[in-house]
Scaffold this active site. Sequence first.
Site, PDB file in Angstrom:
ATOM      1  N   ASP A  16      -2.307   9.374   5.990  1.00 39.97           N
ATOM      2  CA  ASP A  16      -3.488  10.035   5.409  1.00 39.97           C
ATOM      3  C   ASP A  16      -3.225  11.506   5.090  1.00 39.97           C
ATOM      4  O   ASP A  16      -4.143  12.325   5.090  1.00 39.97           O
ATOM      5  CB  ASP A  16      -4.706   9.930   6.354  1.00 39.97           C
TER       6      ASP A  16
ATOM      7  N   LYS B 140      -0.545  11.816   0.443  1.00 46.59           N
ATOM      8  CA  LYS B 140       0.649  11.404  -0.310  1.00 46.59           C
ATOM      9  C   LYS B 140       0.292  10.909  -1.700  1.00 46.59           C
ATOM     10  O   LYS B 140       1.088  11.030  -2.633  1.00 46.59           O
ATOM     11  CB  LYS B 140       1.398  10.308   0.459  1.00 46.59           C
TER      12      LYS B 140
ATOM     13  N   GLY C 280      -3.819   3.269   1.971  1.00 47.69           N
ATOM     14  CA  GLY C 280      -4.637   3.622   0.825  1.00 47.69           C
ATOM     15  C   GLY C 280      -4.291   4.995   0.297  1.00 47.69           C
ATOM     16  O   GLY C 280      -4.045   5.924   1.076  1.00 47.69           O
ATOM     17  N   HIS C 281      -4.232   5.122  -1.018  1.00 48.92           N
ATOM     18  CA  HIS C 281      -4.003   6.414  -1.664  1.00 48.92           C
ATOM     19  C   HIS C 281      -5.197   6.719  -2.556  1.00 48.92           C
ATOM     20  O   HIS C 281      -5.640   5.866  -3.320  1.00 48.92           O
ATOM     21  CB  HIS C 281      -2.735   6.395  -2.515  1.00 48.92           C
TER      22      HIS C 281
ATOM     23  N   GLN D  11       1.432   5.035   5.020  1.00 51.75           N
ATOM     24  CA  GLN D  11       1.268   5.520   6.400  1.00 51.75           C
ATOM     25  C   GLN D  11       2.096   6.787   6.628  1.00 51.75           C
ATOM     26  O   GLN D  11       2.236   7.587   5.719  1.00 51.75           O
ATOM     27  CB  GLN D  11       1.618   4.408   7.407  1.00 51.75           C
TER      28      GLN D  11
END
Length: 446
Positions: free
Chosen positions: A13, A16, A40-41, A223
């Site tokens: 988180d 990235k 998730g991005h 991650q």
Amino acid sequence: MANVIIVGAQWGDEGKGKITDLLSRSADVVVRYQGGVNAGHTVVVGDKTFKLHLIPSGILYPETRCVIASGTVIDPEVLLQELDMLEGLGISAANLFVSETAHVTMPYHRLIDRAEEERRGKYRLGTTGRGIGPTYADKSSRVGVRVLDLMDPEGLQAKLNWIIPYKNVLLEKLYDLPPLDPQPIIQDYLAYAERLRPHVVDTGVLLEQAAHARENILFEGAQGTLLDLDHGTYPYVTSSNPVAGGACIGAGVGPTMIDRVIGVAKAYTTRVGEGPFPTELTDETGRLLGERGAEFGTTTGRPRRCGWFDAVIGRYAVRTNGLDCLAVTKLDVLDELTEIKVCVEYRLGDRTIRDFPSDSQILAHCVPVYKTLPGWRSYTGDCQKLSDLPIRALEYLQFLAKEMSTPIAIVSLGAERGQTIIVEDPIHGPKRALLVDSPVGHPLCP
């Protein structure tokens, strides 16, 4: 030409997605090398917010080829939902390529994941419940379903007619859940396969061809370092290897292909799920960081635990990944604070610890030792270059670079693409050793 790995330097988180999006404009190929829909991005472009779980954020650039490599685990239903979302926004996914050897998350994986987490009770790990761990477990046990299996209707039917009854024993006897009917699952996954078929290739060959053509390849990790299966805060980790070394295994390329490794870290620290977190703040400051940073998981929506920057973790990430430089994100979240703390070492009883401990039980008893720096108490979101930053914000960044003996190449000051300061070219700039030895002209070099 440069082949670059982007890796999270904390517990994930870190932002990235934005950094990958930023660097993708210079990339010919962007590769997602591990993880699944548990990651998730979030990328903000103008008035649009894109939340991606499997598809690399390079998909927002029409000329960039995006690869979901063999080290990932793919939930076809979620992947197709992402494709539909992008196409609904007028973004083509014609340049998306999926590895034929990536493993597939099945309905029984999700059921087992959630049931196992509930069964753990107070020893729960804080998983997303998306079936990632059981998918990787089947991969290691050699009973997994791969994307290439989906492409073979007869073979898939034969495989699932054996695997699902086997999984039903676990569901019924161990977790007291009803059994699954193989036929609806087979039909659903065959339908997924037909939609995905145009994207499925041998991605190892694709990457070899790109390398021979001297194209720029960006390897995108999900991650973060502290969630790595081997090098993270085990057992409170993910089921794959987010560290830079995992890129070669997950993408199927040799280590000699890699030119540079960029670590991404927030200007503070967050963590989702269970596990030790030495600098966690449960007071008003922690709540302020969470509110100003919009700290909610992209995948689960769970609030993230927030704390001060931990340089012990930072140094560990530098060592474990061989970081050449850092991208520091969300500096603007600290704008309102009168003072800011950085953990520089731990205390354990009468011992001082500067190196990150491997044992999570030891980490849980470590007390952070802080260096307190003055805050800058002014808005930084519209700063376009380092000289625009308040002097105390610049000093804070310099302190972080010195503590981690690693230069900072990018500073992010908000979610928008334009809210970014490029200190130096993070891809084509000097290598880490030169920057450490020759700080002239680089104000964020240790």
